[in-house]
Enzyme design. Structure first.
Site, short mmCIF file in Angstrom:
data_model
loop_
_atom_site.label_atom_id
_atom_site.label_comp_id
_atom_site.label_asym_id
_atom_site.label_seq_id
_atom_site.Cartn_x
_atom_site.Cartn_y
_atom_site.Cartn_z
N ASN A 155 17.53 45.51 -58.79
CA ASN A 155 18.66 46.11 -58.07
C ASN A 155 18.95 47.50 -58.63
OD1 ASN A 155 19.73 44.12 -60.35
ND2 ASN A 155 21.17 45.82 -60.22
N GLU A 178 27.38 45.91 -65.40
CA GLU A 178 28.08 47.12 -65.83
C GLU A 178 29.05 47.60 -64.75
OE1 GLU A 178 24.64 46.89 -65.62
OE2 GLU A 178 24.68 46.14 -67.67
I1 8IG Z 1 18.42 41.03 -62.70
O1 8IG Z 1 22.11 45.63 -63.00
C1 8IG Z 1 19.72 42.20 -63.53
N1 8IG Z 1 20.11 41.98 -64.76
N2 8IG Z 1 23.10 44.42 -67.29
N3 8IG Z 1 22.60 45.04 -65.11
C2 8IG Z 1 22.44 44.19 -66.16
N4 8IG Z 1 21.64 43.16 -66.14
C3 8IG Z 1 20.97 42.94 -65.02
C4 8IG Z 1 21.08 43.74 -63.90
C5 8IG Z 1 21.95 44.87 -63.95
N5 8IG Z 1 20.29 43.26 -62.94
#
Ligand code: 8IG
Length: 268
Positions: free
Chosen positions: A231, A189
């Site tokens: 994260n 994003e």
């Molecule tokens: I691991 O921060 C992982 N997959 N959309 N956003 C999205 N998918 C993810 C993220 C993230 N971290």
């Protein structure tokens, strides 16, 4: 134009091939392992057999490192047969929503009444450091698509089973809950999109799970969703996002995820 195969018939075909190859009569439950979850699942329970997904009707080889492509059958301490999918198809692979939920429909057609969906995702709550598991209480599907075609008015009021959530909390009382927002991906994003997800009531952002839950609820399965926050979502920390930290956070979380999965398996 070639005719598309009926996705439910294809899942029934895959289910009979799967149970035959695993040497089991039926499945009782299935677990889909997301990013960061495979290591935590190694050696859990008595392995009955393992099958390459690519050998089953309707599945394709996985494309992302760290996303496995097998299904392993375990017998739980309670004697139930649980299929562990070590990988999933993502919407961003471009094979469509039916391909995304094919594993779930296959598990349902093989008799599984309970489904545990795990994933790696971004977190909006600053209290969730990398490696924090969070129970999914509800979802927002921002993919613009659905695995359902036609007048299939599936009720999603309790999409994530309150009973299974209580059961997971019994295993790990420290679990927080969050609302999972599924984006199409594969780009992460923008910070503005993360703020939007928060305004909408979301607290976890990822690229899986919601479409699979929709298909599972259509099939009458009870769903437990567990996210591993790998994260902070984009814009929440000073850092940028990369796939390596996903693997790294998974590694650090292994002991907690392992006891969580093993505790869930005991009661599933
Ligand atoms: I691991 O921060 C992982 N997959 N959309 N956003 C999205 N998918 C993810 C993220 C993230 N971290």
């Amino acid at each position: 134009m070639t005719e598309q195969p009926d996705p439910y018939a294809l899942a029934a075909e895959a289910a009979s091939s799967l149970t035959q190859r695993l040497g089991v009569e039926k499945l009782d439950a299935a677990i889909v392992l997301g990013s960061g979850w495979s290591t935590a699942s190694a050696g859990l329970g008595e392995t009955l057999g393992e099958v390459s997904l690519a050998d089953l009707p309707g599945f394709a080889a996985p494309v992302v490192a760290g996303h496995g492509g097998t299904v392993r059958a375990l017998r739980t301490p309670a004697g139930r047969v649980v299929a562990l999918f070590t990988g999933r198809t993502h919407l961003y692979e471009g094979r469509g929503a039916h391909a995304v939920v094919h594993g779930v429909r296959t598990a349902a057609a093989a008799g599984a009444g309970r489904l545990v969906l795990t994933n790696g995702c971004g977190g909006l709550n600053p209290a969730w450091g990398p490696g924090t598991p969070v129970l999914i209480s509800d979802h927002i599907n921002l993919t613009g698509t659905t695995p359902l075609v036609g007048p299939r008015f599936v009720d999603l009021t309790q999409a994530y089973s309150p009973d299974l959530r209580a059961l997971a909390l019994g295993v790990d009382p420290g679990l927080d809950e969050g609302v999972y927002v599924q984006f199409h991906g594969p780009a992460y994003e923008t910070p503005a999109e993360v703020r939007m997800a928060g305004v909408l009531g979301g607290s976890l952002v990822g690229m899986s799970t919601a479409l699979e839950t929709i298909a599972a609820r259509e099939a009458g399965m009870d769903v437990l969703g567990i996210s591993l926050v790998t994260n902070p979502a984009a814009g929440l920390s000073g850092e940028t996002l990369n796939h390596a930290e996903v693997i790294e956070a998974g590694t650090r979380a292994v002991p907690r995820l392992r006891s969580l999965l093993s505790g869930i398996l005991e009661v599933l």
